[in-house]
Design an enzyme around this catalytic site. Sequence first.
Site, short mmCIF file in Angstrom:
data_model
loop_
_atom_site.label_atom_id
_atom_site.label_comp_id
_atom_site.label_asym_id
_atom_site.label_seq_id
_atom_site.Cartn_x
_atom_site.Cartn_y
_atom_site.Cartn_z
CB SER A 131 39.11 39.15 41.51
OG SER A 131 39.04 39.61 42.84
CD GLN A 152 39.23 43.94 41.72
OE1 GLN A 152 39.46 42.76 41.98
NE2 GLN A 152 39.04 44.85 42.66
CE1 TYR A 154 37.02 45.31 45.56
CE2 TYR A 154 37.62 43.00 45.77
CZ TYR A 154 36.69 43.98 45.50
OH TYR A 154 35.41 43.62 45.18
CB THR A 182 37.26 47.83 42.75
OG1 THR A 182 37.41 46.92 41.66
CG2 THR A 182 35.83 47.81 43.24
NE ARG A 191 27.70 41.22 48.51
CZ ARG A 191 28.99 41.06 48.25
NH1 ARG A 191 29.57 39.90 48.47
NH2 ARG A 191 29.70 42.03 47.74
CE LYS A 278 34.36 45.68 38.56
NZ LYS A 278 33.55 45.50 39.76
CG HIS A 302 30.86 45.36 43.46
ND1 HIS A 302 32.09 45.97 43.66
CD2 HIS A 302 31.07 44.06 43.78
CE1 HIS A 302 32.97 45.08 44.09
NE2 HIS A 302 32.38 43.91 44.16
NE ARG A 305 28.97 39.94 44.55
CZ ARG A 305 28.65 38.68 44.84
NH1 ARG A 305 27.53 38.17 44.34
NH2 ARG A 305 29.41 37.94 45.61
C1 LIG Z 1 30.84 36.25 42.88
C2 LIG Z 1 31.26 37.66 42.55
C3 LIG Z 1 32.47 38.14 43.02
C4 LIG Z 1 32.86 39.45 42.70
N1 LIG Z 1 34.11 39.88 43.11
C5 LIG Z 1 34.56 41.08 42.69
C6 LIG Z 1 35.89 41.47 42.97
O1 LIG Z 1 36.67 40.73 43.55
N2 LIG Z 1 36.29 42.70 42.55
C7 LIG Z 1 35.44 43.56 41.87
O2 LIG Z 1 35.85 44.67 41.53
N3 LIG Z 1 34.18 43.18 41.58
C8 LIG Z 1 33.73 41.97 41.95
N4 LIG Z 1 32.46 41.58 41.62
C9 LIG Z 1 31.63 42.44 40.77
C10 LIG Z 1 31.89 42.16 39.27
O3 LIG Z 1 33.17 42.53 38.88
C11 LIG Z 1 30.90 42.90 38.37
O4 LIG Z 1 30.90 44.28 38.68
C12 LIG Z 1 29.46 42.36 38.48
O5 LIG Z 1 29.48 40.99 38.74
C13 LIG Z 1 28.73 42.60 37.17
O6 LIG Z 1 27.43 42.12 37.26
P1 LIG Z 1 26.94 40.72 36.63
O7 LIG Z 1 27.48 39.65 37.51
O8 LIG Z 1 25.47 40.85 36.70
O9 LIG Z 1 27.49 40.63 35.23
C14 LIG Z 1 32.02 40.28 41.93
C15 LIG Z 1 30.80 39.78 41.48
C16 LIG Z 1 30.42 38.49 41.77
C17 LIG Z 1 29.12 37.97 41.22
#
Ligand SMILES: Cc1cc2nc3c(=O)[nH]c(=O)nc-3n(C[C@H](O)[C@H](O)[C@H](O)COP(=O)(O)O)c2cc1C
Length: 406
Positions: A131, A152, A154, A182, A191, A278, A302, A305
């Site tokens: 990331s 990845q 941002y 992304t 959140r 993404k 995401h 999230r």
């Molecule tokens: C703790 C955490 C941090 C994340 N940080 C990023 C990030 O920096 N960039 C991004 O594109 N997605 C981020 N995501 C999303 C993940 O890339 C991904 O889309 C998602 O976690 C997939 O779902 P799963 O955790 O159920 O496998 C994050 C997810 C989590 C759980």
Amino acid sequence: MTATPATAGGGWGAAGANGRAAALRRRYPTVDDLQRAARRRAPRFAYDFVAGGVGDDLCLRRNRRALDAATIVPRWGRDVRAVDPRVRLFGREYALPVGVAPMGLAGLLRAGADEALAAAAQAARIPYTYSSVGNSTIERIGAIAPDVFWFQLYGVPADGHRVSLDLVRRAEAAGAHALLVTLDVPVRAKRSGDVRNGLSVPFRPRPRTVLDVLRAPAWALDLVRHGQPRFGNFLPYVDGRSDARTLASYVYQRMVGPMTWEALARIRDAWPRALVVKGLLHADDAERAVALGADGVLVSNHGGRQLDAAPAALEALPAIAARVGARATVLMDGGIRHGIDLVRALRAGADAALAGRAFLWGYGAAGHEGAAHVADLFAEEFRIALAQAGAADVGALRADGRTLPV
Ligand SMILES: Cc1cc2nc3c(=O)[nH]c(=O)nc-3n(C[C@H](O)[C@H](O)[C@H](O)COP(=O)(O)O)c2cc1C
């Protein structure tokens, strides 16, 4: 690697299997077991930061519910004594159709998470996505995971994307094979779990968080040994300062605003290798990404999230795969925790899936071995699931998906 019996390794707890690996299998037969152990080790705010979603966690739960509800109609009578789980993505071969999704601030759950997951992915020959807001550096990850490194991005719109483009240049120099840009964070999500827990980065002790840390002595020891997790990629942009606080303020002040199609076009021009967009959930957006020159799209919300009302990634997948699957690589993520989830995703049109939390729970629970163990779990479970679905390889699985009644 060659085709391997569906039950390679002899199944769970097989006698004669490598001692440590067998012990891990007995102790943590599923990702759920690892998640419970990771929860016990981490302070509450750190666990909740990883586990939680946005709003009421509706989207988070929707991802998992959609996977649970997806049945697999098996095809019998085929020779599946040897199955081949390998996949080719962007001209490279990987051992399995699953990779590690990018996770920013993963070091909050357990220090050293990014580098451990990168090393585990390199050993397992599956993609590892680092990331932009990871806690290592692009250069270190490139050295740890040279064969499986994806980056990845941002965007940093604040300075006309000067820093975004520099990150892209550094990822190229460090050998990243794919760039995932992304799009699904036009604003920072609210959140409520993090707000309630008083989570702040860098860590600012409040009575509640101090109490949390006192209940997690192993985590507290890591904090003393390794210091606070820092957004290491931004060290070159903060005038010689290297403390966690300066880096966090940089990210929180400057990494805001949407990644637009215009900015994406500039990134496409600057990046010579595979580009993946993404966070897409609409087939028209996938179409636009491919028209702009993307080599792949990652269907994702995401991990629940960002937008609590967003559809489950698995639900959005078939329409996107139908629209662009012939011209681009289609990936999905969101809720993936078992080998059988990969069969579900591939039957629904994905070329491969990513998993975020599943891998992090492994490292959170059992360190380096735990991260490697999650890759082993996926490998073992996917081989079995392939054979049970009646597919000798990923191509057969995807072909069966196309013949399913819709
Ligand atoms: C703790 C955490 C941090 C994340 N940080 C990023 C990030 O920096 N960039 C991004 O594109 N997605 C981020 N995501 C999303 C993940 O890339 C991904 O889309 C998602 O976690 C997939 O779902 P799963 O955790 O159920 O496998 C994050 C997810 C989590 C759980």
